[in-house]
Scaffold this active site. Structure first.
Site, PDB file in Angstrom:
ATOM      1  N   PHE A  11      -2.751  -0.241   2.798  1.00  0.00           N
ATOM      2  CA  PHE A  11      -2.517   0.815   1.832  1.00  0.00           C
ATOM      3  C   PHE A  11      -3.830   1.455   1.392  1.00  0.00           C
ATOM      4  O   PHE A  11      -3.882   2.622   1.022  1.00  0.00           O
ATOM      5  CB  PHE A  11      -1.777   0.254   0.604  1.00  0.00           C
ATOM      6  CG  PHE A  11      -0.874   1.245  -0.057  1.00  0.00           C
ATOM      7  CD1 PHE A  11      -1.273   1.852  -1.240  1.00  0.00           C
ATOM      8  CD2 PHE A  11       0.349   1.574   0.495  1.00  0.00           C
ATOM      9  CE1 PHE A  11      -0.447   2.779  -1.867  1.00  0.00           C
ATOM     10  CE2 PHE A  11       1.183   2.483  -0.130  1.00  0.00           C
ATOM     11  CZ  PHE A  11       0.779   3.089  -1.309  1.00  0.00           C
ATOM     12  N   LEU A  43       5.390  -4.581   0.618  1.00  0.00           N
ATOM     13  CA  LEU A  43       6.813  -4.907   0.694  1.00  0.00           C
ATOM     14  C   LEU A  43       7.267  -5.216   2.113  1.00  0.00           C
ATOM     15  O   LEU A  43       8.299  -5.858   2.309  1.00  0.00           O
ATOM     16  CB  LEU A  43       7.665  -3.773   0.109  1.00  0.00           C
ATOM     17  CG  LEU A  43       7.698  -3.674  -1.413  1.00  0.00           C
ATOM     18  CD1 LEU A  43       8.595  -2.511  -1.827  1.00  0.00           C
ATOM     19  CD2 LEU A  43       8.173  -4.973  -2.054  1.00  0.00           C
ATOM     20  N   GLU A  44       6.523  -4.758   3.102  1.00  0.00           N
ATOM     21  CA  GLU A  44       6.890  -4.997   4.509  1.00  0.00           C
ATOM     22  C   GLU A  44       6.289  -6.291   5.068  1.00  0.00           C
ATOM     23  O   GLU A  44       6.634  -6.713   6.176  1.00  0.00           O
ATOM     24  CB  GLU A  44       6.443  -3.825   5.376  1.00  0.00           C
ATOM     25  CG  GLU A  44       7.329  -2.583   5.258  1.00  0.00           C
ATOM     26  CD  GLU A  44       7.118  -1.843   3.954  1.00  0.00           C
ATOM     27  OE1 GLU A  44       5.956  -1.647   3.546  1.00  0.00           O
ATOM     28  OE2 GLU A  44       8.125  -1.456   3.331  1.00  0.00           O
ATOM     29  N   THR A  72       4.070   3.495 -12.926  1.00  0.00           N
ATOM     30  CA  THR A  72       5.479   3.094 -13.069  1.00  0.00           C
ATOM     31  C   THR A  72       5.673   1.599 -12.803  1.00  0.00           C
ATOM     32  O   THR A  72       4.753   0.886 -12.449  1.00  0.00           O
ATOM     33  CB  THR A  72       6.359   3.876 -12.060  1.00  0.00           C
ATOM     34  OG1 THR A  72       6.072   3.403 -10.733  1.00  0.00           O
ATOM     35  CG2 THR A  72       6.105   5.370 -12.161  1.00  0.00           C
ATOM     36  N   HIS A  74       6.890   0.356 -10.393  1.00  0.00           N
ATOM     37  CA  HIS A  74       6.809   0.033  -8.964  1.00  0.00           C
ATOM     38  C   HIS A  74       5.754  -1.025  -8.682  1.00  0.00           C
ATOM     39  O   HIS A  74       5.905  -1.829  -7.753  1.00  0.00           O
ATOM     40  CB  HIS A  74       6.530   1.298  -8.157  1.00  0.00           C
ATOM     41  CG  HIS A  74       6.881   1.154  -6.721  1.00  0.00           C
ATOM     42  ND1 HIS A  74       6.022   1.488  -5.715  1.00  0.00           N
ATOM     43  CD2 HIS A  74       7.996   0.695  -6.113  1.00  0.00           C
ATOM     44  CE1 HIS A  74       6.582   1.247  -4.551  1.00  0.00           C
ATOM     45  NE2 HIS A  74       7.782   0.767  -4.764  1.00  0.00           N
ATOM     46  N   ARG A 112     -12.728  -8.809  -5.492  1.00  0.00           N
ATOM     47  CA  ARG A 112     -11.892  -9.846  -4.863  1.00  0.00           C
ATOM     48  C   ARG A 112     -11.819  -9.703  -3.343  1.00  0.00           C
ATOM     49  O   ARG A 112     -11.607 -10.647  -2.623  1.00  0.00           O
ATOM     50  CB  ARG A 112     -10.498  -9.829  -5.488  1.00  0.00           C
ATOM     51  CG  ARG A 112     -10.507 -10.408  -6.883  1.00  0.00           C
ATOM     52  CD  ARG A 112      -9.416  -9.866  -7.781  1.00  0.00           C
ATOM     53  NE  ARG A 112      -9.549 -10.454  -9.134  1.00  0.00           N
ATOM     54  CZ  ARG A 112     -10.421 -10.019 -10.038  1.00  0.00           C
ATOM     55  NH1 ARG A 112     -11.231  -8.995  -9.758  1.00  0.00           N
ATOM     56  NH2 ARG A 112     -10.519 -10.606 -11.229  1.00  0.00           N
TER      57      ARG A 112
HETATM   58  N1  LIG Z   1       1.775   1.137  -4.157  1.00  0.00           N
HETATM   59  C1  LIG Z   1       1.489   0.222  -3.180  1.00  0.00           C
HETATM   60  C2  LIG Z   1       2.380  -0.050  -2.151  1.00  0.00           C
HETATM   61  N2  LIG Z   1       3.570   0.609  -2.092  1.00  0.00           N
HETATM   62  C3  LIG Z   1       4.339   0.736  -0.853  1.00  0.00           C
HETATM   63  C4  LIG Z   1       5.309  -0.425  -0.635  1.00  0.00           C
HETATM   64  O1  LIG Z   1       4.611  -1.634  -0.348  1.00  0.00           O
HETATM   65  C5  LIG Z   1       6.217  -0.113   0.555  1.00  0.00           C
HETATM   66  O2  LIG Z   1       5.414   0.074   1.706  1.00  0.00           O
HETATM   67  C6  LIG Z   1       7.046   1.124   0.313  1.00  0.00           C
HETATM   68  O3  LIG Z   1       7.774   0.966  -0.889  1.00  0.00           O
HETATM   69  C7  LIG Z   1       8.027   1.395   1.469  1.00  0.00           C
HETATM   70  O4  LIG Z   1       8.904   0.307   1.643  1.00  0.00           O
HETATM   71  N3  LIG Z   1       2.086  -0.968  -1.205  1.00  0.00           N
HETATM   72  C8  LIG Z   1       0.884  -1.642  -1.230  1.00  0.00           C
HETATM   73  O5  LIG Z   1       0.608  -2.494  -0.354  1.00  0.00           O
HETATM   74  N4  LIG Z   1      -0.006  -1.389  -2.232  1.00  0.00           N
HETATM   75  C9  LIG Z   1       0.250  -0.479  -3.218  1.00  0.00           C
HETATM   76  O6  LIG Z   1      -0.595  -0.270  -4.131  1.00  0.00           O
HETATM   77  C1  LIG Z   2       1.682  -0.266  -6.921  1.00  0.00           C
HETATM   78  C2  LIG Z   2       2.339   1.032  -6.723  1.00  0.00           C
HETATM   79  O1  LIG Z   2       3.459   1.121  -6.266  1.00  0.00           O
HETATM   80  C3  LIG Z   2       1.623   2.230  -7.226  1.00  0.00           C
HETATM   81  O2  LIG Z   2       0.562   2.537  -6.346  1.00  0.00           O
HETATM   82  C4  LIG Z   2       2.567   3.399  -7.301  1.00  0.00           C
HETATM   83  O3  LIG Z   2       2.015   4.263  -8.253  1.00  0.00           O
HETATM   84  P1  LIG Z   2       2.991   4.903  -9.358  1.00  0.00           P
HETATM   85  O4  LIG Z   2       3.582   3.739 -10.132  1.00  0.00           O
HETATM   86  O5  LIG Z   2       2.082   5.756 -10.209  1.00  0.00           O
HETATM   87  O6  LIG Z   2       4.038   5.686  -8.603  1.00  0.00           O
END
Ligand SMILES: Nc1c(NC[C@H](O)[C@H](O)[C@H](O)CO)[nH]c(=O)[nH]c1=O
Ligand SMILES: CC(=O)[C@@H](O)COP(=O)(O)O
Length: 139
Positions: A11, A43-44, A72, A74, A112
């Site tokens: 990412f 998530l994958e 958010t 997320h 880290r």
């Molecule tokens: N926001 C981050 C994500 N988001 C993407 C999800 O992991 C996933 O690929 C998507 O929801 C499609 O299924 N992933 C990270 O590894 N790091 C982030 O900061």
């Molecule tokens: C960890 C995440 O999913 C993040 O990068 C997404 O950002 P946001 O919560 O501002 O949509």
């Protein structure tokens, strides 16, 4: 020599490169072989490990990635569910080291990810090696 698969959630390229350096260094210093596959996000990662484990080609796994909090909920979903999926796989007997960083900002991630600082990539690889050793002890 054991065979490890590194599954990286790419990412943030520059942060993943640092984590990979640490994980690969730890595996090579321990005399083990490794391959790397890349998935879109954290998530994958659990599904990728599960698919790879079904092949029987790998003795252990290292999960790498970086989740940085946004605006958010997320962040919690990605962090918690990737960790939960990996934990479920470990409880199924897979030797996995979890090096997916879940942090508030890039500065925390850099500290880290860097091998000469907290080296979480190397730490995850060493955990996978240790769990493989335990699995072999109890076989
Ligand atoms: N926001 C981050 C994500 N988001 C993407 C999800 O992991 C996933 O690929 C998507 O929801 C499609 O299924 N992933 C990270 O590894 N790091 C982030 O900061
Ligand atoms: C960890 C995440 O999913 C993040 O990068 C997404 O950002 P946001 O919560 O501002 O949509």
């Amino acid at each position: 020599m054991a065979r490890f698969l590194i599954v990286e959630a790419r990412f943030y390229d520059h942060l993943n490169d640092l984590l990979l350096e640490g994980a690969r260094g730890a595996l090579e210093e321990a005399g083990h072989g490794h391959e790397t596959v890349t998935v879109p996000g954290a998530l994958e990662v659990p599904a990728a490990i599960a698919l790879a484990a079904e092949t029987g080609r790998y003795d252990g796994f290292v999960a790498l990635g970086v989740v940085i909090r946004g605006e958010t909920y997320h962040f919690e979903v990605v962090s918690n569910e990737s960790a939960r999926g990996i934990m479920a796989l470990t409880l199924d007997g897979l030797p996995i080291g979890n090096g997916i960083l879940t942090v508030e900002n890039e500065a925390q991630a850099l500290t880290r990810a860097r091998r000469d600082e907290k080296d979480k990539g190397g730490e995850a690889a060493k955990a996978a090696i240790a769990m493989l050793g335990l699995k072999e002890r109890f076989a």
